[in-house]
Design an enzyme around this catalytic site. Structure first.
Site: not given
Ligand SMILES: *Cc1c(COP(=O)(O)O)cnc(C)c1O
Length: 436
Positions: A107
């Site tokens: 993210k």
């Molecule tokens: C947010 C997150 C996900 C999921 O990602 P999406 O884009 O919501 O599908 C998977 N793994 C981790 C560690 C995350 O922080």
């Protein structure tokens, strides 16, 4: 380029509006009107290009009409201050490590890009007014957003989190930053934090007093940049592999489906991926959609891979729209997999003992889906969406090891906690904001 709403009942929006507002007036998600294919020459040169140059080319394709060339290049280069390497795990399985950013999760890419793009639009307006980002978090979103926006001029971030309900590792990632980040410790649960944020957006007096916006994960500036690292993965692999890349399978551990959605946009731009796998934990709404053609959201279930505990994935609307609402097209290109907690733990143990690679619980879903789903001749890449040390207690417990905490995570843990205590009463929150 203009952006339309997946609900089809809102006026077209400019990029600036889509980024500042996040969600369309009809509560739909913004989609770019066009997705251009990248030129053949780009794919011919890609393996000799740097990650940042690849990303700049991809970014230009979406944002080039709306952001000055030099500014866009700065935004992209500044966002990607870390690498997203591809690492070999077995003969036919590679991992795309997305945890080398400041908060050790993928993210970071979207949050950093969005912060810089928002900063650009604000400077261009030069109203001199500070924009205030309100974000409620149960842990990971707060840290990615706070660190993404840290030090960006003209923006102040308020992170609201439930007191005593986020892990110490998560908490230190947004309470020790200072500068333009204020952590607000709410005496309540996550839903109370979310309610405070929503009430603030609806309060007229407060909105007259200060400019408020969100940094929601459905924002086009947060999800599109995630396409960058899929192109980079392809580039790095095409130098490592002598065989043709026509049999690449991309597997994405998914929750809200923003990350895989960015990969699908990349595919529409010409990225040569043969097919995709969406790996889920026990939250299997999308998995069931692939099997039945019916999309039936359900309340989420708590699992070991908790960042994927989503019962109504917000980006489903984008995927559905991208393929003309055709279940056939979607289920031909994307297959699904789902794993219970015991299977996730078992996969982490098996991978560690056979290869020495330490998976985090989210990445473990991706690795297993490739192990079970790859066909002869295919090469699989799964996203390691977070560093295993972010889930140290669980990982140590499952693998019987004492995993080392990376230095940049340790640094957060040594910082001094600064937070503002808050009740869950909106009057108190509003009084606090009116004094800012
Ligand atoms: C947010 C997150 C996900 C999921 O990602 P999406 O884009 O919501 O599908 C998977 N793994 C981790 C560690 C995350 O922080």
């Amino acid at each position: 380029m203009n952006y339309y709403s997946t609900n089809g009942n809102a006026p077209l929006a400019s990029l600036e509006k889509a980024v500042v507002k996040g969600l369309a007036e009809d509560r739909g998600l913004y989609m770019p009107e066009r997705i251009e294919k990248l030129p053949k020459a780009f794919f011919e040169d890609i393996s000799s290009m740097s990650f940042q140059d690849i990303a700049y080319n991809v970014a230009s394709n979406f944002f080039g009409e709306d952001v000055d060339e030099d500014a866009l290049q700065d935004i992209v280069y500044d966002t990607l201050s870390f690498d997203c390497p591809v690492v070999k795990v077995t003969d036919n399985i590679y991992t795309l490590e997305l945890f080398h950013g400041p908060t050790l999760a993928f993210k970071d890419v979207g949050a950093r890009f969005m912060a810089r793009l928002l900063g650009y639009f604000l400077r261009r307006k030069s109203s001199g007014k500070t924009v205030n980002v309100l974000v409620a978090t149960s842990g990971d979103t707060g840290s990615a957003v706070a660190n993404g926006f840290l030090g960006v001029e003209g923006i102040h971030v308020y992170v609201l989190y439930p007191k005593g309900k986020v892990s110490p590792i998560q908490e230190c990632q947004f309470t020790t930053l200072g500068k333009n980040i204020t952590a607000i410790e709410v005496d309540g649960v996550f839903d109370d934090c979310q309610t405070l944020v929503k009430s603030a957006f609806m309060d007229k007096e407060l909105n007259n007093h200060m400019m408020l916006t969100s940094a929601n994960s459905i924002n086009v500036a947060r999800f599109l940049p995630q396409a960058f690292y899929y192109f980079n993965a392809y580039a790095r692999l095409s130098t490592q592999l002598s065989t043709s890349n026509s049999d690449l399978v991309m597997c994405v551990p998914s929750g809200n489906f923003g990350n895989i959605c960015a990969a699908l946009f990349g595919h529409e731009m010409g990225l040569p991926i043969k097919r995709f796998i969406a790996a889920n934990n026990a939250n299997d709404v999308f998995y069931n959609y692939l099997q039945t053609g019916k999309y039936e959201p359900r309340p989420s279930i708590q699992t070991l891979a908790n960042a994927m505990d989503v019962g109504d994935p917000s980006n489903f609307a984008r995927i559905y729209d991208l393929y003309g609402k055709s279940h056939e097209r979607i289920s031909t290109l994307i297959s699904g997999a789902k794993y219970q907690d015991e299977q996730i733990a078992e996969t982490m143990r098996q991978c560690y003992s056979e290869t020495g690679y330490i998976l985090d619980p989210h990445g473990a879903c991706g690795y297993r889906a490739l192990q079970e789903g790859l066909k002869d001749g295919e090469i699989g890449v799964f996203c390691e969406t977070a560093h295993p040390a972010k889930f140290k207690e669980k990982v140590d417990d499952i693998l019987g090891i004492d995993i080392e905490i990376p230095a940049r995570l340790k640094a957060f843990m040594e910082g001094e906690k600064q937070s503002v205590e808050m009740t869950k009463d909106f009057t108190d929150f509003k009084r606090f904001l009116m004094q800012q």
